[in-house]
Design an enzyme around this catalytic site. Structure first.
Site, PDB file in Angstrom:
ATOM      1  N   LYS A 108      23.186 -23.688  45.208  1.00 40.80           N
ATOM      2  CA  LYS A 108      23.681 -22.566  44.265  1.00 40.80           C
ATOM      3  C   LYS A 108      23.366 -21.255  45.162  1.00 40.80           C
ATOM      4  O   LYS A 108      22.151 -21.011  45.736  1.00 40.80           O
ATOM      5  CB  LYS A 108      22.796 -22.400  42.939  1.00 40.80           C
ATOM      6  CG  LYS A 108      22.798 -21.181  42.303  1.00 40.80           C
ATOM      7  CD  LYS A 108      21.880 -20.975  41.103  1.00 40.80           C
ATOM      8  CE  LYS A 108      21.713 -19.602  40.598  1.00 40.80           C
ATOM      9  NZ  LYS A 108      21.258 -19.680  39.414  1.00 40.80           N
ATOM     10  N   HIS A 110      24.318 -16.554  45.227  1.00 45.81           N
ATOM     11  CA  HIS A 110      24.973 -15.424  44.475  1.00 45.81           C
ATOM     12  C   HIS A 110      24.682 -14.389  45.757  1.00 45.81           C
ATOM     13  O   HIS A 110      25.476 -13.452  45.518  1.00 45.81           O
ATOM     14  CB  HIS A 110      24.177 -14.851  43.356  1.00 45.81           C
ATOM     15  CG  HIS A 110      24.062 -15.706  42.085  1.00 45.81           C
ATOM     16  ND1 HIS A 110      24.969 -16.106  41.512  1.00 45.81           N
ATOM     17  CD2 HIS A 110      23.039 -15.873  41.472  1.00 45.81           C
ATOM     18  CE1 HIS A 110      24.568 -16.733  40.519  1.00 45.81           C
ATOM     19  NE2 HIS A 110      23.121 -16.531  40.245  1.00 45.81           N
ATOM     20  N   SER A 135      27.200 -11.207  29.361  1.00 44.95           N
ATOM     21  CA  SER A 135      26.321 -12.445  29.557  1.00 44.95           C
ATOM     22  C   SER A 135      25.259 -11.873  30.431  1.00 44.95           C
ATOM     23  O   SER A 135      23.831 -12.612  29.903  1.00 44.95           O
ATOM     24  CB  SER A 135      27.096 -13.579  30.283  1.00 44.95           C
ATOM     25  OG  SER A 135      26.378 -14.683  30.648  1.00 44.95           O
ATOM     26  N   SER A 223      30.920 -30.773  29.401  1.00 45.04           N
ATOM     27  CA  SER A 223      31.341 -29.773  28.224  1.00 45.04           C
ATOM     28  C   SER A 223      30.027 -28.922  27.787  1.00 45.04           C
ATOM     29  O   SER A 223      28.804 -29.284  28.076  1.00 45.04           O
ATOM     30  CB  SER A 223      31.742 -30.649  27.233  1.00 45.04           C
ATOM     31  OG  SER A 223      30.815 -31.173  26.593  1.00 45.04           O
ATOM     32  N   PHE A 224      30.379 -27.865  27.251  1.00 44.98           N
ATOM     33  CA  PHE A 224      29.418 -27.041  26.800  1.00 44.98           C
ATOM     34  C   PHE A 224      28.483 -27.620  25.823  1.00 44.98           C
ATOM     35  O   PHE A 224      27.070 -27.447  25.976  1.00 44.98           O
ATOM     36  CB  PHE A 224      29.892 -25.520  26.337  1.00 44.98           C
ATOM     37  CG  PHE A 224      29.099 -24.516  25.583  1.00 44.98           C
ATOM     38  CD1 PHE A 224      28.340 -23.428  26.547  1.00 44.98           C
ATOM     39  CD2 PHE A 224      28.548 -24.378  24.468  1.00 44.98           C
ATOM     40  CE1 PHE A 224      27.659 -22.704  26.132  1.00 44.98           C
ATOM     41  CE2 PHE A 224      27.501 -23.742  23.893  1.00 44.98           C
ATOM     42  CZ  PHE A 224      27.095 -22.762  24.915  1.00 44.98           C
TER      43      PHE A 224
HETATM   44  S1  PPS Z   1      23.232 -17.564  36.130  1.00 44.27           S
HETATM   45  O1  PPS Z   1      22.294 -17.267  35.572  1.00 44.27           O
HETATM   46  O2  PPS Z   1      23.896 -16.733  37.263  1.00 44.27           O
HETATM   47  O3  PPS Z   1      22.938 -18.827  36.990  1.00 44.27           O
HETATM   48  O4  PPS Z   1      24.376 -18.061  35.274  1.00 44.27           O
HETATM   49  P1  PPS Z   1      25.767 -18.866  35.290  1.00 44.27           P
HETATM   50  O5  PPS Z   1      25.564 -20.267  35.271  1.00 44.27           O
HETATM   51  O6  PPS Z   1      26.545 -18.267  36.405  1.00 44.27           O
HETATM   52  O7  PPS Z   1      26.515 -18.668  34.110  1.00 44.27           O
HETATM   53  C1  PPS Z   1      26.008 -18.743  32.923  1.00 44.27           C
HETATM   54  C2  PPS Z   1      27.094 -18.684  31.764  1.00 44.27           C
HETATM   55  O8  PPS Z   1      28.100 -19.684  31.785  1.00 44.27           O
HETATM   56  C3  PPS Z   1      28.234 -20.350  30.436  1.00 44.27           C
HETATM   57  N1  PPS Z   1      28.534 -21.896  30.734  1.00 44.27           N
HETATM   58  C4  PPS Z   1      29.382 -22.388  30.194  1.00 44.27           C
HETATM   59  N2  PPS Z   1      30.469 -22.152  29.628  1.00 44.27           N
HETATM   60  C5  PPS Z   1      31.320 -23.107  29.079  1.00 44.27           C
HETATM   61  N3  PPS Z   1      31.084 -24.575  28.971  1.00 44.27           N
HETATM   62  C6  PPS Z   1      29.876 -25.104  29.996  1.00 44.27           C
HETATM   63  N4  PPS Z   1      30.058 -26.203  30.136  1.00 44.27           N
HETATM   64  C7  PPS Z   1      28.988 -23.947  30.514  1.00 44.27           C
HETATM   65  N5  PPS Z   1      27.769 -24.012  31.179  1.00 44.27           N
HETATM   66  C8  PPS Z   1      27.573 -22.752  31.323  1.00 44.27           C
HETATM   67  C9  PPS Z   1      26.890 -20.133  29.870  1.00 44.27           C
HETATM   68  O9  PPS Z   1      26.823 -20.394  28.675  1.00 44.27           O
HETATM   69  C10 PPS Z   1      26.616 -18.638  30.340  1.00 44.27           C
HETATM   70  O10 PPS Z   1      27.846 -17.721  29.717  1.00 44.27           O
HETATM   71  P2  PPS Z   1      27.420 -17.032  28.253  1.00 44.27           P
HETATM   72  O11 PPS Z   1      28.724 -16.151  27.948  1.00 44.27           O
HETATM   73  O12 PPS Z   1      26.314 -15.978  28.325  1.00 44.27           O
HETATM   74  O13 PPS Z   1      27.558 -17.981  27.161  1.00 44.27           O
END
Ligand code: PPS
Length: 294
Positions: A108, A110, A135, A223-224
């Protein structure tokens, strides 16, 4: 006099805290620079790169599922898919530690394009900037101790005064390479609306032969709702606890009577009773009192 001393104390502790922060930062930068210089990317390496809050964890997990048997044995996703720059900067892992991971290594990151080690494969995920801001604001409040409101956060976000700086610079830096053979450009929206097509693109990009059953499994697990069920394994808080050697889920432990009797060895019981008897106390003996508490 008291006033002057108080002033001096607060100024020196502020300066000490500032100096400590500055030293911590310098050490991290040094660790990171040394790591980047030593690190040799392998052509099979896969970097999931994003601006924070753009779907990194989602794609980390998808890649893990696609390239392994999908076992959930790990405590946190970073154990099977390290956060490249953070691991190096904080000294959590050395370049030698990263060497021991088997192929394909999944990282991972950034990092902006310029700082990312070259010679690997990169999956860049981009998300709508307003969605990212919301977010990120919530992460700042829940994980990073930020107590301001959204207006204040948005000001900082627009000025790039947040971790990993400006969203726009990050995305445009990577966008210039979106057609490179080594880069797969994905959007959060596509992942959400057409996971099947995204899994196809990922499999083609990585040259993976995935049968229909495996694809269906991956789709189900990423899935979420399914990830939410295992949130501990993805939440950054878990990795912070692991780094400090702490465990969650142990606060409300068992709630039973008689655990002490089972846990103590006979020798420990004897020594413990002796120590209670020897304690000087003016009321009833502590040993006597303890009997009521059974
Ligand atoms: S980080 O902290 O930078 O590692 O975060 P990152 O993983 O890049 O992003 C987190 C957001 O991705 C959403 N997320 C998902 N959305 C839909 N489906 C699945 N499976 C999923 N997994 C991670 C997560 O909910 C965060 O978004 P928000 O809008 O805050 O919910």
């Amino acid at each position: 006099m008291k006033f002057v001393l108080t002033k001096i104390l607060s100024a020196t502790s502020y300066a000490t805290a500032k100096t400590r922060d500055a030293l911590d930062t310098a050490l991290r930068v040094q660790n990171f620079a040394r790591g980047i210089l030593q690190f040799k990317a392998r052509p099979s390496d896969i970097f999931v790169v994003t601006y924070p809050r753009s779907g990194t964890t989602w794609v980390q997990y998808i890649l893990y599922l696609l390239t392994t048997d999908g076992s959930m044995e790990f405590e946190h996703i970073t154990q099977v898919c390290p956060w490249f720059e953070r691991s190096l900067a904080l000294g959590l892992q050395t370049v030698d530690d990263l060497e021991s991971y088997s192929n394909p290594r999944i990282f991972k990151s950034h990092l902006p394009y310029a700082w990312t080690p070259k010679g690997a494969r990169y999956i860049y995920v981009v998300r709508n900037s307003m969605d990212v801001a919301v977010s990120y604001y919530n992460l700042y409040r829940s994980h990073l101790g930020f107590s301001g409101d959204f207006t204040e956060f948005l000001e900082r976000f627009m000025k790039g005064q947040v971790q990993y700086r400006s969203w726009q610079e990050h995305v445009t830096g990577w966008e210039a390479h979106k057609h490179d053979n080594s880069v797969l450009w994905l959007t959060f929206k596509e992942l959400k609306q057409n996971m099947n097509a995204c899994l196809d693109s990922i499999a083609t990009f990585l040259n993976l032969q995935i049968d229909a059953d495996k694809l269906a499994q991956v789709q189900k697990h990423c899935s979420f709702e399914s990830m939410k069920l295992h949130e501990d394994k993805f939440d950054h808080i878990t990795s912070l606890l692991i780094e400090k050697g702490l465990k969650s889920g142990q606060f409300l432990r068992k709630g039973k009577i008689g655990e002490g009797d089972k846990f103590f060895t006979e020798e420990q019981k004897q020594r413990f009773r002796n120590s209670l008897q020897q304690t000087k106390f003016s009321g009833p003996s502590l040993l006597h009192l303890d009997l009521f508490l059974r």
